[in-house]
Design an enzyme around this catalytic site. Structure first.
Site, mmCIF file in Angstrom:
data_model
loop_
_atom_site.group_PDB
_atom_site.id
_atom_site.type_symbol
_atom_site.label_atom_id
_atom_site.label_comp_id
_atom_site.label_asym_id
_atom_site.label_seq_id
_atom_site.Cartn_x
_atom_site.Cartn_y
_atom_site.Cartn_z
ATOM 1 N N GLU A 33 18.960 34.806 14.991
ATOM 2 C CA GLU A 33 19.649 35.191 13.700
ATOM 3 C C GLU A 33 20.700 34.058 13.707
ATOM 4 O O GLU A 33 21.683 33.766 14.781
ATOM 5 C CB GLU A 33 20.192 36.586 13.872
ATOM 6 C CG GLU A 33 20.590 37.391 12.543
ATOM 7 C CD GLU A 33 19.185 37.657 11.828
ATOM 8 O OE1 GLU A 33 18.836 36.824 10.927
ATOM 9 O OE2 GLU A 33 18.584 38.542 12.185
ATOM 10 N N HIS A 34 21.145 33.707 12.526
ATOM 11 C CA HIS A 34 22.250 32.711 12.314
ATOM 12 C C HIS A 34 21.976 31.528 13.021
ATOM 13 O O HIS A 34 22.952 30.827 13.460
ATOM 14 C CB HIS A 34 23.325 33.381 12.524
ATOM 15 C CG HIS A 34 24.063 34.175 11.384
ATOM 16 N ND1 HIS A 34 24.605 33.839 10.228
ATOM 17 C CD2 HIS A 34 23.932 35.468 11.478
ATOM 18 C CE1 HIS A 34 24.777 34.790 9.303
ATOM 19 N NE2 HIS A 34 24.387 35.848 10.170
ATOM 20 N N THR A 35 20.680 31.106 13.274
ATOM 21 C CA THR A 35 20.091 29.963 13.890
ATOM 22 C C THR A 35 19.719 28.925 12.906
ATOM 23 O O THR A 35 19.422 27.670 13.326
ATOM 24 C CB THR A 35 19.242 30.254 14.910
ATOM 25 O OG1 THR A 35 18.074 30.923 14.337
ATOM 26 C CG2 THR A 35 19.646 30.820 16.164
ATOM 27 N N SER A 67 13.871 42.937 -16.133
ATOM 28 C CA SER A 67 13.677 43.694 -14.553
ATOM 29 C C SER A 67 13.444 45.197 -14.751
ATOM 30 O O SER A 67 14.511 45.812 -15.515
ATOM 31 C CB SER A 67 14.668 43.011 -13.806
ATOM 32 O OG SER A 67 14.601 43.963 -12.724
ATOM 33 N N SER A 125 19.840 44.955 0.737
ATOM 34 C CA SER A 125 19.695 45.622 1.869
ATOM 35 C C SER A 125 19.561 44.694 3.217
ATOM 36 O O SER A 125 19.300 44.833 4.264
ATOM 37 C CB SER A 125 18.418 46.537 1.970
ATOM 38 O OG SER A 125 17.622 45.550 1.747
ATOM 39 N N GLY A 126 19.613 43.301 2.754
ATOM 40 C CA GLY A 126 19.350 42.228 3.619
ATOM 41 C C GLY A 126 18.049 42.120 4.221
ATOM 42 O O GLY A 126 17.681 41.412 5.380
ATOM 43 N N ASP A 174 14.825 32.808 5.055
ATOM 44 C CA ASP A 174 14.091 33.766 4.158
ATOM 45 C C ASP A 174 13.151 33.183 3.194
ATOM 46 O O ASP A 174 12.062 33.923 3.015
ATOM 47 C CB ASP A 174 15.578 34.628 3.282
ATOM 48 C CG ASP A 174 16.539 34.951 4.150
ATOM 49 O OD1 ASP A 174 16.511 34.877 5.332
ATOM 50 O OD2 ASP A 174 17.778 35.135 3.635
HETATM 51 C C1 GLA Z 1 20.811 35.419 5.405
HETATM 52 C C2 GLA Z 1 20.387 34.059 5.192
HETATM 53 C C3 GLA Z 1 19.336 33.227 6.204
HETATM 54 C C4 GLA Z 1 19.914 33.350 7.675
HETATM 55 C C5 GLA Z 1 20.309 34.868 7.730
HETATM 56 C C6 GLA Z 1 20.923 34.976 9.224
HETATM 57 O O1 GLA Z 1 19.610 35.983 5.541
HETATM 58 O O2 GLA Z 1 19.748 33.713 3.893
HETATM 59 O O3 GLA Z 1 19.364 31.825 5.795
HETATM 60 O O4 GLA Z 1 20.883 32.559 7.825
HETATM 61 O O5 GLA Z 1 21.322 35.372 6.968
HETATM 62 O O6 GLA Z 1 19.921 34.659 10.281
#
Ligand code: GLA
Length: 388
Positions: A33-35, A67, A125-126, A174
């Site tokens: 994550e965040h890499t 939508s 929601s991520g 993503d």
């Molecule tokens: C969000 C970003 C991704 C990634 C994540 C953290 O989802 O869109 O590119 O950086 O955060 O891992």
């Protein structure tokens, strides 16, 4: 589902004989994550939840969007000559951004389109509802206009539009997961080279369970961009003492040997997370290949601690969910997933503990936080494509 979407299309845009339909999934990241903007590895998988689209070419340059998730906004109109971000365009800034990004790459859109969208990923929601909308648009344009782009190109175009049209400086994870997902597999992606490998996620006696905290704290994009800037500065400081291109080039030992080059405590913590998390992702995939799910789970837990304490992208509600999960027998691992500051956790839970997991965490979370969390026992699905 498709028949319903087509009949809605007909209601909004007239007969639907010549429409085509598409799907692009959301994603959950298992570890790493965040890499992805630090030259490291990620390990996401596509969900079976995602965004559906039904589309048809037009004779003119008009763009019409509708939508089913934002019915109140009605049909939103635009024009190919007006591909600029604006507040009023609301969610259509995502498909418009992708159209703009195609044109930036030299692919001229020959005509406008009517597009109807429906998504079943909970918004905010991520789980990458926006990336799935970008990838969906990428697939629609490729299919409608015969553009010669690969699925990896579509991911890159989506990321480019998110960075330069929609103002979030996200990495590639993503969009890559949405475009390149594969049923029952996670994608081990080196974000530095875009080399990737599929790894089967066959958990014989366990399930992947996502919990949506149903909170999204404000300033997510700016906090995200801050983390990114902090890591970039830390990298420059490290480059004065060691020959590296990204934080992903360092092992833990190398980081420890050179970390004093980073002149602020905060930046040191951010860079430490990026380096250690990348190594955790590599180790986790090795463990999974050896069927060592226990080690995989421990690495997920360590990932959460690092995101909470060093990267500081967790929040109270998410920490409550993770702490509750860790306290349950049969939880192999649990962590925050995605960008952070709310959103979801991902856990690996033994089959016979899933019911208790949902009931117990559901009740305790409501008691502590005051609103309900949502639980999804998920399947890993395929990446985006044409449905008919
Ligand atoms: C969000 C970003 C991704 C990634 C994540 C953290 O989802 O869109 O590119 O950086 O955060 O891992």
């Amino acid at each position: 589902m498709l028949e319903k979407l087509k009949s809605e299309f007909e209601k909004k845009f007239g007969q639907h004989d010549d429409v085509r339909s598409y799907f692009a999934p959301g994603r959950v990241n298992l570890i790493g994550e965040h890499t992805d903007y630090n030259g490291g590895h990620v390990f996401p998988c596509a969900l079976t939840l995602g965004t559906y689209g039904v589309a048809r070419k037009r004779e003119d340059n008009k763009l019409r969007f509708y939508s089913l998730n934002f019915e109140k906004l009605g049909v939103m109109e635009s024009d190919l000559n007006d591909l600029k971000p604006c507040k009023e365009a609301n969610w259509t800034n995502y498909p418009k951004g992708v159209m703009w990004a195609y044109e930036e790459r030299g692919y001229k859109l020959p005509s406008g389109l009517d597009i109807l969208i429906y998504g079943n990923i909970p918004n905010g929601s991520g789980l990458s509802s926006s990336a799935s909308l970008e990838v969906l648009t990428g697939v629609i344009l490729k299919d409608m206009f015969g553009f010669d782009v690969s699925m990896v190109d579509i991911a890159l175009i989506g990321q480019y539009s998110e960075n330069n049209f929609n103002g979030c400086n996200c990495g590639i994870m993503d969009q890559f997961a949405s475009a390149m997902g594969k049923k029952d597999n996670a994608i081990f992606l080196d974000t530095n080279t875009l080399e990737y490998e599929y790894a089967p996620v066959v958990l014989e006696d366990a399930k992947i369970v996502i919990i949506n905290s149903k909170v999204k704290h404000s300033l997510v994009d700016s906090a995200y961009n801050d983390r990114r800037n902090e890591c970039e500065t830390a990298l420059k400081e490290l480059q004065t003492v060691v020959d590296i291109k990204t934080l992903g080039d360092l092992t833990e030992e190398e980081f420890e040997a050179h970390k004093d080059a980073i002149k602020s405590e905060i930046r040191q913590k951010r860079a430490k997370h990026a380096v250690y998390e990348n190594q955790r992702a590599i180790k986790a995939v090795e463990a999974l290949k050896e069927n060592d799910v226990e080690t995989f789970g421990k690495l997920m837990n360590a990932s959460h601690v690092s995101l909470r304490d060093d990267y500081e992208v967790s929040c109270e509600e998410i920490d409550i969910l993770v702490d509750l999960a860790w306290a349950i027998d049969g939880v192999v691992g649990s962590r925050i997933t995605g960008g952070g500051f709310g959103g979801c956790t991902v856990s690996i839970v033994k089959n016979d503990a899933v019911d208790h997991f949902v009931e117990s965490i559901g009740a305790k979370y409501k008691e502590k936080v005051g609103h309900e969390a949502e639980f999804y026992v998920v399947d890993i699905g395929d990446g985006a494509g044409v449905l008919n």
